[in-house]
Design an enzyme around this catalytic site. Structure first.
Site, mmCIF file in Angstrom:
data_model
loop_
_atom_site.group_PDB
_atom_site.id
_atom_site.type_symbol
_atom_site.label_atom_id
_atom_site.label_comp_id
_atom_site.label_asym_id
_atom_site.label_seq_id
_atom_site.Cartn_x
_atom_site.Cartn_y
_atom_site.Cartn_z
ATOM 1 N N THR A 1 -0.798 -4.296 2.102
ATOM 2 C CA THR A 1 -0.877 -5.532 1.308
ATOM 3 C C THR A 1 0.171 -5.526 0.195
ATOM 4 O O THR A 1 0.814 -4.503 -0.068
ATOM 5 C CB THR A 1 -2.275 -5.671 0.669
ATOM 6 O OG1 THR A 1 -2.483 -4.580 -0.230
ATOM 7 C CG2 THR A 1 -3.355 -5.686 1.725
ATOM 8 N N ASP A 2 0.321 -6.697 -0.458
ATOM 9 C CA ASP A 2 1.229 -6.782 -1.602
ATOM 10 C C ASP A 2 0.536 -7.490 -2.762
ATOM 11 O O ASP A 2 -0.624 -7.877 -2.652
ATOM 12 C CB ASP A 2 2.547 -7.451 -1.198
ATOM 13 C CG ASP A 2 2.372 -8.902 -0.780
ATOM 14 O OD1 ASP A 2 1.496 -9.590 -1.339
ATOM 15 O OD2 ASP A 2 3.113 -9.365 0.100
ATOM 16 N N ALA A 3 1.259 -7.622 -3.862
ATOM 17 C CA ALA A 3 0.666 -8.159 -5.092
ATOM 18 C C ALA A 3 0.216 -9.606 -4.947
ATOM 19 O O ALA A 3 -0.516 -10.108 -5.805
ATOM 20 C CB ALA A 3 1.643 -8.009 -6.261
ATOM 21 N N ALA A 4 0.622 -10.290 -3.870
ATOM 22 C CA ALA A 4 0.122 -11.646 -3.635
ATOM 23 C C ALA A 4 -1.300 -11.593 -3.066
ATOM 24 O O ALA A 4 -1.930 -12.624 -2.860
ATOM 25 C CB ALA A 4 1.055 -12.403 -2.700
#
Lengths: 166, 166, 166, 166
Positions: free
Chosen positions: C29-32
């Protein structure tokens, strides 16, 4: 001359907005000895982040914005030549407005040691949505401005700038 | 003066060898909104690759060398502050010779917007082996030279250089 | 009955060859707050590796083969729905022979909690080359066999199998 | 007997909570032909996520919790043997409560083909904070329960369970 200086500064800024340089790190490679295919898409995304930053758009704020999100709905990449650890990549990006809720970015990748050969080409498609409803909403104005500014520097100009980097 | 120029060039080169700058990309972060912990170790490794490159050691050749391999046998990292997408990192590295087959590297990480606060510290330990037998062998001479050159720039010097970058 | 048992075993094996299950990890996953787009292409590649393994093709040997390499020359992905940390993915893969030197794989991605909704679709194109000359060479026989075996299980069958997994 | 069945079920559940199996994917490796060092720390983190999930703790909810965050403040890893693409890893995890705001996890890694040889050992340290103030707060009760349940299965038990997996 003041006018020239302004021009100079604008050109330099555009350069940075459209061209991204990056070495291939060990972590980008796989046991086949070349860049792992999905890693190059990730490196192209870095070029997008750098271009936004060059236009003074804060990527962190964009990512945590409670009103809008601009997820990637499509990504693709073509490899024409293998890429190795330590290769210095030069990536041009050309954003293209599509709709008021959508744009795409074309990336071209070269290795600085063979600047006549395009080694890969990629594309990402981005749509603007509301993070909660996931419904499409118009792109924010600052993205519209960034797209407009980018449109002014054509691929020919890019290649010209690129020749300066060789 | 020629002597000064040489000095100048040496200093500049050491700067590049010991300090690595790098933005946090979206791909480095996770859904908790901060840098994924293992990604920062990977970013520190980039600093090592850049330092070797600055010393004209070709990392690609090193990685595919049939006679020697220098795998990491230990890695560790401490986080003192959260790191966010878009943060500009400044990483210093201090390689330390341990044995004729072994060295370690200490990394210190700052964010350029708060250069007084060390946000993370990391360490990697590297041993030299033969890739086939996996038996330890002495480090190659060029790594020995790199270690020696690095030893000449102490942490104090690093901090001094760093203050120039603020 | 022996015949039935053989049939049973074959069906089970094909199931495993065409369907890959995998949770979304924090590192994907990423910070979004959603899966990082390039990570899902990487997860699809895992499905390919698992399918080869199910056909008793050793991926490690394939990757280090001095006679042939099968790099990806094209990859693409479409996202229809966001994917979150902890989501359990079900990925079907459909390899398609193209030439004696080339094949592609279509991946369809579902989340086990909403098995009626295809959340993403991906494609990778693979060509067989000699690792040194990088010239195209015919795919090895074991890949030909794997492609043939896969062709026997159509998408309809896949969806049927998938309904059993719900 | 009902009692036995309950016991059986509890044992099975604990097995899953403490042992994580995972193949090495191509994306985990690097051009040196082995697992990229930081990737193994990431794989160990997957074991932690799987253990929480086995205890019915939703990792996605945990990560997006506005009241608490449990970031990693320290991570470390030791490699005793190289790991290759396709190797099937078996990872045991042993969580250890430290303070009311802090715990650590010890990971031991084996390859299923050589189950007598521990190939790597890792550790992560986790602290509980408020996401906004970043001040330490007590661990939530469900994490306390998970830690307690884990403490009941000692390393000896783990090794015993592991011997069943061989």
């Amino acid at each position: 001359m003041v006018m020239d200086e302004t021009l100079e500064r604008k050109t330099t800024r555009k350069d940075f907005m459209n061209i991204y340089e990056r070495k291939i790190h060990l972590s980008d490679t796989d046991a086949a000895g070349v860049v792992y295919f999905a890693s190059l898409l990730s490196i192209c995304h870095e070029a997008y982040e750098a271009s936004l930053e060059a236009a003074e758009i804060d990527f962190k704020t964009l990512v945590s914005n409670p009103e809008i999100a601009i997820p990637i709905v499509h990504g693709e990449i073509d490899f024409f030549h293998p890429l190795f650890c330590g290769d210095r990549l030069i990536i041009s990006l050309t954003p293209i407005p599509l709709k008021e809720t959508k744009f795409e970015i074309i990336y071209r990748v070269w290795v600085s040691s063979s600047p006549d050969i395009c080694v890969a080409k990629a594309k990402t498609t981005h749509v603007c949505i509301h993070p909660n409803t996931r419904q499409r909403v118009p792109l924010p104005e600052f993205i519209g401005q960034w797209l407009e500014e980018q449109a002014q520097s054509s691929t020919d100009e890019l290649l010209e700038k690129f020749s300066d980097l060789r």
